[in-house]
Design a protein around this motif. Structure first.
Motif, PDB file in Angstrom:
ATOM      1  N   UNK A   1       0.810  -1.221   0.000  1.00 56.45           N
ATOM      2  CA  UNK A   1       0.000   0.000   0.000  1.00 56.45           C
ATOM      3  C   UNK A   1       0.840   1.266   0.000  1.00 56.45           C
ATOM      4  N   UNK A   2       2.138   1.135   0.347  1.00 57.46           N
ATOM      5  CA  UNK A   2       3.024   2.298   0.395  1.00 57.46           C
ATOM      6  C   UNK A   2       3.926   2.384  -0.831  1.00 57.46           C
ATOM      7  N   UNK A   3       3.725   1.482  -1.792  1.00 53.06           N
ATOM      8  CA  UNK A   3       4.478   1.562  -3.036  1.00 53.06           C
ATOM      9  C   UNK A   3       5.806   0.844  -3.047  1.00 53.06           C
ATOM     10  N   UNK A   4       6.062  -0.023  -2.060  1.00 57.59           N
ATOM     11  CA  UNK A   4       7.307  -0.803  -2.039  1.00 57.59           C
ATOM     12  C   UNK A   4       7.067  -2.141  -2.720  1.00 57.59           C
ATOM     13  N   UNK A   5       8.002  -2.562  -3.529  1.00 57.12           N
ATOM     14  CA  UNK A   5       7.881  -3.851  -4.220  1.00 57.12           C
ATOM     15  C   UNK A   5       7.773  -4.992  -3.215  1.00 57.12           C
ATOM     16  N   UNK A   6       6.894  -5.911  -3.490  1.00 59.63           N
ATOM     17  CA  UNK A   6       6.669  -7.035  -2.582  1.00 59.63           C
ATOM     18  C   UNK A   6       7.705  -8.140  -2.755  1.00 59.63           C
ATOM     19  N   UNK A   7       8.403  -8.156  -3.872  1.00 52.90           N
ATOM     20  CA  UNK A   7       9.404  -9.195  -4.102  1.00 52.90           C
ATOM     21  C   UNK A   7      10.633  -8.600  -4.772  1.00 52.90           C
ATOM     22  N   UNK A   8      11.720  -9.337  -4.678  1.00 50.89           N
ATOM     23  CA  UNK A   8      12.982  -8.913  -5.279  1.00 50.89           C
ATOM     24  C   UNK A   8      12.990  -9.282  -6.761  1.00 50.89           C
ATOM     25  N   UNK A   9      13.093  -8.306  -7.668  1.00 50.83           N
ATOM     26  CA  UNK A   9      13.048  -8.605  -9.104  1.00 50.83           C
ATOM     27  C   UNK A   9      14.352  -9.171  -9.659  1.00 50.83           C
ATOM     28  N   UNK A  10      15.401  -9.268  -8.829  1.00 54.33           N
ATOM     29  CA  UNK A  10      16.711  -9.673  -9.333  1.00 54.33           C
ATOM     30  C   UNK A  10      16.956 -11.182  -9.255  1.00 54.33           C
ATOM     31  N   UNK A  11      16.060 -11.922  -8.615  1.00 56.58           N
ATOM     32  CA  UNK A  11      16.165 -13.386  -8.504  1.00 56.58           C
ATOM     33  C   UNK A  11      17.303 -13.854  -7.596  1.00 56.58           C
ATOM     34  N   UNK A  12      17.980 -12.949  -6.936  1.00 47.80           N
ATOM     35  CA  UNK A  12      19.029 -13.296  -5.978  1.00 47.80           C
ATOM     36  C   UNK A  12      19.107 -12.175  -4.956  1.00 47.80           C
ATOM     37  N   UNK A  13      19.265 -12.543  -3.702  1.00 44.00           N
ATOM     38  CA  UNK A  13      19.356 -11.544  -2.646  1.00 44.00           C
ATOM     39  C   UNK A  13      20.804 -11.131  -2.397  1.00 44.00           C
ATOM     40  N   UNK A  14      21.010  -9.889  -1.988  1.00 45.18           N
ATOM     41  CA  UNK A  14      22.342  -9.458  -1.585  1.00 45.18           C
ATOM     42  C   UNK A  14      22.629 -10.018  -0.196  1.00 45.18           C
ATOM     43  N   UNK A  15      23.893  -9.979   0.180  1.00 43.39           N
ATOM     44  CA  UNK A  15      24.267 -10.488   1.498  1.00 43.39           C
ATOM     45  C   UNK A  15      23.581  -9.701   2.610  1.00 43.39           C
ATOM     46  N   UNK A  16      23.579  -8.369   2.485  1.00 46.74           N
ATOM     47  CA  UNK A  16      22.935  -7.555   3.503  1.00 46.74           C
ATOM     48  C   UNK A  16      21.443  -7.871   3.584  1.00 46.74           C
ATOM     49  N   UNK A  17      20.846  -8.109   2.454  1.00 44.62           N
ATOM     50  CA  UNK A  17      19.426  -8.455   2.389  1.00 44.62           C
ATOM     51  C   UNK A  17      19.158  -9.754   3.148  1.00 44.62           C
ATOM     52  N   UNK A  18      20.022 -10.738   2.972  1.00 51.06           N
ATOM     53  CA  UNK A  18      19.868 -12.016   3.659  1.00 51.06           C
ATOM     54  C   UNK A  18      19.998 -11.823   5.165  1.00 51.06           C
ATOM     55  N   UNK A  19      21.041 -11.094   5.588  1.00 51.14           N
ATOM     56  CA  UNK A  19      21.247 -10.848   7.017  1.00 51.14           C
ATOM     57  C   UNK A  19      20.048 -10.123   7.621  1.00 51.14           C
ATOM     58  N   UNK A  20      19.554  -9.104   6.929  1.00 50.95           N
ATOM     59  CA  UNK A  20      18.447  -8.295   7.451  1.00 50.95           C
ATOM     60  C   UNK A  20      17.171  -9.124   7.572  1.00 50.95           C
ATOM     61  N   UNK A  21      16.854  -9.896   6.543  1.00 54.34           N
ATOM     62  CA  UNK A  21      15.646 -10.712   6.592  1.00 54.34           C
ATOM     63  C   UNK A  21      15.758 -11.803   7.647  1.00 54.34           C
ATOM     64  N   UNK A  22      16.957 -12.309   7.861  1.00 48.91           N
ATOM     65  CA  UNK A  22      17.179 -13.306   8.911  1.00 48.91           C
ATOM     66  C   UNK A  22      16.857 -12.707  10.284  1.00 48.91           C
ATOM     67  N   UNK A  23      17.115 -11.411  10.429  1.00 53.64           N
ATOM     68  CA  UNK A  23      16.831 -10.720  11.692  1.00 53.64           C
ATOM     69  C   UNK A  23      15.403 -10.222  11.774  1.00 53.64           C
ATOM     70  N   UNK A  24      14.610 -10.495  10.735  1.00 47.15           N
ATOM     71  CA  UNK A  24      13.202 -10.110  10.757  1.00 47.15           C
ATOM     72  C   UNK A  24      12.907  -8.732  10.209  1.00 47.15           C
ATOM     73  N   UNK A  25      13.888  -8.113   9.569  1.00 47.84           N
ATOM     74  CA  UNK A  25      13.691  -6.764   9.034  1.00 47.84           C
ATOM     75  C   UNK A  25      12.967  -6.815   7.693  1.00 47.84           C
TER      76      UNK A  25
END
Length: 303
Positions: free
Chosen positions: A268-292
């Motif tokens: 609803x705020x205009x943020x993409x719901x999924x990653x269009x690149x088909x691979x996550x960055x390292x920081x992305x993995x760490x952040x999602x692991x922490x629940x961010x």
């Protein structure tokens, strides 16, 4: 005996389902209970079920570093690299005089097997694994340039790219704020994609001027991007994500992808719901692991 066998089988399948959910960021839907098939003559007592549940809950969750290694496992990178004993800093001040010298423009004919291919530039590429994963999958379709301000990380990325024998990727030690414009203007082929992924937020207001994405860099990105080219930004810090979003939203020649492609779903705020690149960055993995939450935007330049 049969009960023991069934208990073991149930535990293994339960663990397998949990690991698949945690390890696969592209799993569209979790396995449904009906997908876990058992023999009709396999009876598991309530006490055995309770024991299995307790064992399941006691299983240690994987560390985020393990998730990173798993996501990039097919690169088969060597970690026995001699980087010396110099500590790699996580944060640097890009306004320091030591980062004020523009990066030397490379000989593009030497840097890439085909320097006329469309170019993707990742600003603040970190370890470079994200770009190497992409480069390995598009060897004859696109070139990749990673800009990173921490020199020792660049040296490691260069060693990895050499080990992988990739001829469509280049890493440069560079302050993107200073060097981006002259680098992309000298490139023989078209600039088709620029990514700025989880940059250092420099939280303090007095340090916002250190953020990599400033108006001159935004202008250089948009000016050099070919029509139809894209800009992908993301951050796990909402303040940083909003700062980047506001700067690109102001550019009239850019349209957010949801306007052009309704299939690219946003919240609803205009943020993409999924990653269009088909691979996550390292920081992305760490952040999602922490629940961010990861805040993403994808823009496309109009004709």
């Amino acid at each position: 005996m049969a009960s023991s066998y069934c208990c073991s089988r149930l535990l293994l399948q339960s663990q397998s389902s949990r690991l698949m959910l945690r390890f696969s960021p592209f799993l569209a839907t979790p396995p449904t209970p009906s997908s876990l098939s058992f023999s009709s003559n396999c009876h598991v007592s309530s006490s055995a079920q309770a024991t299995l549940q307790q064992q399941h809950e006691q299983q240690p969750l994987p560390q985020s570093s393990q998730l990173v290694a798993l996501e990039y496992a097919d690169l088969n990178l060597s970690y026995n690299l001699d980087l010396g004993h110099v500590r790699i800093r996580q944060h640097v001040n890009p306004l320091s005089s030591s980062f004020s010298v523009p990066a030397q423009v490379p000989d593009w004919n030497h840097a890439f097997a085909d320097p006329t291919l469309p170019l993707m530039v990742d600003i603040g590429c970190g370890s470079g694994r994200f770009l190497m994963w992409l480069a390995k999958r598009t060897p004859k379709e696109r070139n990749f340039l990673g800009l990173e301000i921490r020199e020792r990380i660049v040296k490691r990325a260069e060693s990895w790219a050499k080990d992988l024998a990739l001829d469509n990727i280049l890493f440069l030690f560079a302050n993107a704020t200073i060097s981006f414009k002259q680098l992309v203007e000298s490139y023989p082929g078209p600039l088709v994609l620029v990514s700025v992924l989880c940059p250092d937020p420099h939280f303090k207001k007095k340090h916002h001027k250190r953020r990599v994405l400033q108006k001159p860099l935004v202008g250089a990105i948009v000016d050099n991007l070919m029509p139809g080219g894209q800009v992908f930004i993301q951050s796990d810090v909402i303040e940083m994500a909003l700062d980047m979003r506001n700067q690109f939203d102001e550019v009239k020649t850019l349209k957010h992808i949801e306007v052009l492609d309704p299939a690219m779903l946003c919240d609803s705020e205009g943020w993409l719901l999924s990653n269009p690149m088909a691979i996550r960055t390292e920081r992305e993995i760490h952040a999602e692991h922490e629940g961010a939450k990861i805040y993403r935007r994808l823009y496309q330049k109009q004709m």
